[in-house]
Motif scaffolding. Structure first.
Motif, PDB file in Angstrom:
ATOM      1  N   ALA A   1       0.687  -1.058  -0.004  1.00 18.22           N
ATOM      2  CA  ALA A   1      -0.193   0.119  -0.110  1.00 18.22           C
ATOM      3  C   ALA A   1       0.583   1.017  -0.156  1.00 18.22           C
ATOM      4  O   ALA A   1       2.072   1.786   0.975  1.00 18.22           O
ATOM      5  N   VAL A   2       0.458   2.498  -0.613  1.00 15.94           N
ATOM      6  CA  VAL A   2       1.456   2.773  -0.753  1.00 15.94           C
ATOM      7  C   VAL A   2       0.159   4.697  -0.815  1.00 15.94           C
ATOM      8  O   VAL A   2      -0.468   4.762  -1.313  1.00 15.94           O
ATOM      9  N   VAL A   3       1.003   5.969   0.446  1.00 15.70           N
ATOM     10  CA  VAL A   3      -0.328   6.358   0.766  1.00 15.70           C
ATOM     11  C   VAL A   3       0.552   7.751   0.623  1.00 15.70           C
ATOM     12  O   VAL A   3       1.656   8.147   1.126  1.00 15.70           O
ATOM     13  N   GLU A   4       0.295   8.668  -0.266  1.00 16.51           N
ATOM     14  CA  GLU A   4       0.633  10.054  -1.170  1.00 16.51           C
ATOM     15  C   GLU A   4       1.312  10.621   0.494  1.00 16.51           C
ATOM     16  O   GLU A   4       0.374  10.911   1.833  1.00 16.51           O
ATOM     17  N   LYS A   5       2.795  11.568   0.756  1.00 16.67           N
ATOM     18  CA  LYS A   5       3.093  11.709   2.159  1.00 16.67           C
ATOM     19  C   LYS A   5       3.311  10.418   3.433  1.00 16.67           C
ATOM     20  O   LYS A   5       3.873  10.842   4.032  1.00 16.67           O
ATOM     21  N   LEU A   6       2.685   9.548   3.339  1.00 12.60           N
ATOM     22  CA  LEU A   6       2.701   8.465   4.551  1.00 12.60           C
ATOM     23  C   LEU A   6       3.679   7.697   4.213  1.00 12.60           C
ATOM     24  O   LEU A   6       4.366   7.070   5.337  1.00 12.60           O
ATOM     25  N   GLY A   7       4.133   7.576   2.672  1.00 10.63           N
ATOM     26  CA  GLY A   7       4.990   5.937   2.393  1.00 10.63           C
ATOM     27  C   GLY A   7       3.781   4.607   2.566  1.00 10.63           C
ATOM     28  O   GLY A   7       3.065   5.080   1.920  1.00 10.63           O
ATOM     29  N   THR A   8       4.466   3.200   2.974  1.00 14.40           N
ATOM     30  CA  THR A   8       3.854   2.196   2.092  1.00 14.40           C
ATOM     31  C   THR A   8       4.328   1.822   3.288  1.00 14.40           C
ATOM     32  O   THR A   8       4.704   1.664   4.626  1.00 14.40           O
ATOM     33  N   ALA A   9       3.228   0.668   3.527  1.00 14.13           N
ATOM     34  CA  ALA A   9       2.974  -0.519   3.792  1.00 14.13           C
ATOM     35  C   ALA A   9       3.095  -1.833   3.426  1.00 14.13           C
ATOM     36  O   ALA A   9       2.210  -2.159   1.916  1.00 14.13           O
ATOM     37  N   SER A  10       3.684  -3.022   3.889  1.00 14.33           N
ATOM     38  CA  SER A  10       3.657  -4.040   2.696  1.00 14.33           C
ATOM     39  C   SER A  10       3.313  -5.707   3.725  1.00 14.33           C
ATOM     40  O   SER A  10       3.414  -5.450   4.393  1.00 14.33           O
TER      41      SER A  10
END
Length: 257
Positions: free
Chosen positions: A243-252
């Motif tokens: 998951a990529v969220v603008e300004k917040l980064g990623t989780a996988s």
């Protein structure tokens, strides 16, 4: 509602989750309404607590129009998270442990100083210590992933597992950040945090209000999943999800084969 065996319904749902075996919808059969469904949910989660799990947060459900359409219901709901549901960022999950697992990108809040139940969040930056990208793994215990509103509430809003990416300071705005869900490096869903009640911060007000109706007060240090920014996609064996969220980064996470 008089006559509903909440412990019995919770036991059926708990066994379905423990054995990864789908069951028919229950609400129509037992006469379950929304308030009683939250009673079943409490009993269902209590089963987990009695075997050593801890409450670590709350999650919102059906906060996006895409999710409402996908599952055929039309009311925001909430559920409970335990420590056993948490998967480390980049960790591995076994799809065979679930009935029909799906994944969706979310925004997570780390809670801090919260208002009294029934009061809106006045200063969001004080109420929320940090934010992060997240993935929720949902897994309805009902056959064909079909259910009524009381059914899904009783089933703890299909909660199964979650991943939290790196925490960061609360940005100036959360209301229109781009969101991607990638599967094996390919974009599977595109969305915006605006899909979460127009602004994910509104989900916290809703969570405080709705949980408070049932005597549940959110706690400092809890994780709060604000809701999905896109429709969920099936989790297939062997895939890598990000998951990529603008300004917040990623989780996988990665699904074992």
């Amino acid at each position: 509602m008089i006559g509903v065996d909440t412990l019995g319904v919770a036991a059926k749902l708990g066994e379905a989750a423990d054995t990864a075996t789908a069951i028919p919808q229950l609400a129509a059969e037992v006469g379950l309404d929304v308030p009683t469904a939250y009673g079943v949910q409490a009993a269902l989660v209590q089963r987990r607590l009695e075997r050593g799990e801890r409450l670590v947060g709350l999650k919102m459900g059906l906060t996006s129009r895409a999710k409402m359409v996908q599952v055929g219901v039309d009311e925001v709901i909430w559920g409970r998270l335990t420590d056993a549901m948490r998967v480390p960022d980049g960790g591995v999950v076994d799809p065979a442990a679930y009935i029909h697992p799906r994944v969706e990108p979310e925004v997570a809040f780390l809670l801090d100083r919260l208002p009294e139940p029934g009061e809106p969040v006045g200063d969001f930056a004080s109420a929320v210590r940090a934010v992060a990208p997240a993935i929720e793994l949902i897994d309805s215990r009902y056959a064909d992933f079909r259910f009524s509103l009381p059914d899904v509430i009783a089933d703890n809003t299909s909660a199964a597992a979650f991943v939290i990416g790196p925490w960061s300071a609360v940005p100036a705005g959360l209301d229109n950040l781009g969101v991607l869900l990638e599967v094996d490096g390919r974009v599977a869903q595109v969305g915006s945090t605006a899909a979460i009640l127009g602004d994910p911060r509104r989900a916290l007000d809703e969570g405080i209000r709705l949980a408070g109706r049932h005597g549940v007060r959110l706690q400092a240090g809890w994780v709060f999943l604000a809701g999905a920014a896109t429709a969920a996609v099936p989790l297939r064996p062997g895939v890598h999800v990000r998951a990529v969220v603008e300004k917040l980064g990623t989780a996988s996470l990665r699904a074992s084969s």
